[in-house]
Enzyme design. Structure first.
Site, PDB file in Angstrom:
ATOM      1  N   LYS A  68      -7.488  -3.575  -4.853  1.00  0.00           N
ATOM      2  CA  LYS A  68      -6.374  -4.474  -4.398  1.00  0.00           C
ATOM      3  C   LYS A  68      -6.588  -5.963  -4.516  1.00  0.00           C
ATOM      4  O   LYS A  68      -5.346  -5.869  -5.475  1.00  0.00           O
ATOM      5  CB  LYS A  68      -5.806  -4.026  -3.257  1.00  0.00           C
ATOM      6  CG  LYS A  68      -5.416  -2.566  -3.127  1.00  0.00           C
ATOM      7  CD  LYS A  68      -5.201  -2.250  -1.875  1.00  0.00           C
ATOM      8  CE  LYS A  68      -4.658  -0.896  -1.311  1.00  0.00           C
ATOM      9  NZ  LYS A  68      -3.767   0.491  -1.116  1.00  0.00           N
TER      10      LYS A  68
ATOM     11  N   GLY B  61      -5.179   3.253  -3.315  1.00  0.00           N
ATOM     12  CA  GLY B  61      -6.311   4.165  -3.564  1.00  0.00           C
ATOM     13  C   GLY B  61      -6.058   5.125  -3.345  1.00  0.00           C
ATOM     14  O   GLY B  61      -7.265   6.346  -3.760  1.00  0.00           O
TER      15      GLY B  61
ATOM     16  N   ASP C 215       0.928  -1.483  -0.045  1.00  0.00           N
ATOM     17  CA  ASP C 215      -0.465   0.111   0.311  1.00  0.00           C
ATOM     18  C   ASP C 215       0.697   1.139  -0.275  1.00  0.00           C
ATOM     19  O   ASP C 215       1.417   1.077   0.458  1.00  0.00           O
ATOM     20  CB  ASP C 215      -1.223   0.137   1.325  1.00  0.00           C
ATOM     21  CG  ASP C 215      -1.883   1.653   1.650  1.00  0.00           C
ATOM     22  OD1 ASP C 215      -2.444   1.837   0.862  1.00  0.00           O
ATOM     23  OD2 ASP C 215      -1.241   1.660   2.680  1.00  0.00           O
ATOM     24  N   PHE C 216       0.475   2.435   0.082  1.00  0.00           N
ATOM     25  CA  PHE C 216       1.788   3.486  -0.400  1.00  0.00           C
ATOM     26  C   PHE C 216       1.492   4.267   1.107  1.00  0.00           C
ATOM     27  O   PHE C 216       1.686   4.464   2.103  1.00  0.00           O
ATOM     28  CB  PHE C 216       1.062   4.394  -1.652  1.00  0.00           C
ATOM     29  CG  PHE C 216       2.054   5.726  -2.228  1.00  0.00           C
ATOM     30  CD1 PHE C 216       3.438   5.643  -2.210  1.00  0.00           C
ATOM     31  CD2 PHE C 216       0.870   7.081  -1.917  1.00  0.00           C
ATOM     32  CE1 PHE C 216       4.089   6.640  -1.894  1.00  0.00           C
ATOM     33  CE2 PHE C 216       2.163   7.922  -1.513  1.00  0.00           C
ATOM     34  CZ  PHE C 216       3.432   7.843  -1.734  1.00  0.00           C
ATOM     35  N   ASP C 217      -0.072   5.002   1.166  1.00  0.00           N
ATOM     36  CA  ASP C 217      -0.405   5.950   1.954  1.00  0.00           C
ATOM     37  C   ASP C 217      -0.664   5.535   3.564  1.00  0.00           C
ATOM     38  O   ASP C 217      -1.046   4.307   3.942  1.00  0.00           O
ATOM     39  CB  ASP C 217      -1.694   6.777   1.926  1.00  0.00           C
ATOM     40  CG  ASP C 217      -1.788   7.687   0.601  1.00  0.00           C
ATOM     41  OD1 ASP C 217      -0.695   7.800   0.541  1.00  0.00           O
ATOM     42  OD2 ASP C 217      -3.050   7.629  -0.054  1.00  0.00           O
TER      43      ASP C 217
ATOM     44  N   ASP D 196      -6.617  -3.065   2.320  1.00  0.00           N
ATOM     45  CA  ASP D 196      -5.669  -3.685   2.422  1.00  0.00           C
ATOM     46  C   ASP D 196      -6.645  -5.141   2.441  1.00  0.00           C
ATOM     47  O   ASP D 196      -5.613  -5.999   1.917  1.00  0.00           O
ATOM     48  CB  ASP D 196      -4.339  -2.969   2.927  1.00  0.00           C
ATOM     49  CG  ASP D 196      -4.339  -1.709   1.993  1.00  0.00           C
ATOM     50  OD1 ASP D 196      -4.483  -1.522   1.392  1.00  0.00           O
ATOM     51  OD2 ASP D 196      -3.812  -1.081   3.273  1.00  0.00           O
TER      52      ASP D 196
END
Length: 207
Positions: free
Chosen positions: A140, A96, A7-9, A167
Site C-alpha cells: 500500500k 489486500g 483501506d477496504f476491509d 495499512d
C-alpha cells in the site's frame, strides 16, 4: 488536487471479504483467526494471504461474485466519499482483498479507483491461487508513493485511512494518518484515531 486513500476491509466495508467467502465452505472461523492475526501484525501479510486463499479452493466463482456484491458497507461510507470529492479529493481504495469486491464497491460507493488482488479461477471454480497489486505488507505504501508521483500530489495533501497492520506502510506518505476502529499496532502510528463505527467522523478532521 488532494488524495484520500482508504483501506477496504473493515474500513469502507464492515467486515473482512475473505471471511465472508470462507463461510459457505464451513471455514469462516479458521480463516477469520488467520485474518485477525495478520491484521494485528502477528503474521507476515503475504504468507497469511496465500494461506487463506488456498483454503478457498473449490469455491464456485459465481458464488464469489454473489457474496462480494452483497457485502455490508460501513455506515457513512458513501456520504463521506461524496463529501471528500466535493472538497477536491481524489478517492482511491487500496485493498489486500479482492477485485470482485472492490470493483463492485467502486460503482456503489463512488470512489475513483481501486487497487486490489485477483482470485484465480479455472473452469468456474477458485483454484486457491491469488495475484495482484496488494500482496505484501509494503504494497500500500509503495503504491501510494507511485500514485502521488503520477498525480503530482504531496504527502501534505494526502489522507490515509485504515484499520490493520498492512495499512502502516501508507502512513509514511500521508500527513493525515487515520486509524479507523483499528488494531493497536496501527493506532500507535496514527495522528487521528476514530473509534466510532461511522466514517462521517472523518469529516471532522478535514479542513
Amino acid at each position: 488536487m488532494k488524495l484520500c486513500v482508504f483501506d477496504f476491509d473493515s474500513t469502507l466495508m464492515d467486515g473482512e471479504t475473505i471471511d465472508f467467502l470462507a463461510e459457505p465452505l464451513g471455514l469462516k472461523d479458521k480463516v477469520a483467526e488467520i485474518t485477525e492475526m495478520a491484521m494485528r501484525g502477528e503474521l507476515d501479510f503475504f504468507e497469511s494471504l496465500v494461506t487463506r486463499v488456498k483454503l478457498l479452493e473449490g469455491l464456485e466463482a459465481k458464488k464469489v461474485d454473489e457474496i462480494c456484491h452483497n457485502l455490508p458497507y460501513m455506515p457513512g461510507a458513501k456520504e463521506t466519499i461524496a463529501e471528500l470529492k466535493t472538497r477536491g479529493y481524489k478517492v482511491v481504495v487500496f485493498s489486500g482483498g479482492f477485485r470482485n469486491a472492490t470493483g463492485y464497491a467502486r460503482e456503489v460507493l463512488g470512489f475513483d479507483a481501486d487497487f486490489s488482488n485477483v482470485l484465480h479461477a479455472k473452469d468456474g471454480y477458485l483454484t486457491g491461487l491469488v495475484g495482484g497489486e496488494m500482496m505484501f505488507d509494503f504494497s500500500k505504501g509503495d503504491m501510494l508513493s507511485r500514485l502521488q508521483k503520477v498525480l503530482g500530489i504531496e504527502p501534505e495533501d494526502t489522507i490515509a485511512v485504515g484499520d490493520g497492520a498492512n495499512d502502516r506502510s501508507m502512513f509514511k506518505y500521508a500527513a493525515k494518518r487515520v486509524a479507523f476502529c483499528a488494531k493497536e499496532i496501527l493506532k500507535k502510528e496514527a495522528n487521528v484515531v476514530i473509534e466510532k463505527k461511522d466514517l462521517r467522523e472523518l469529516l471532522n478532521y478535514i479542513d
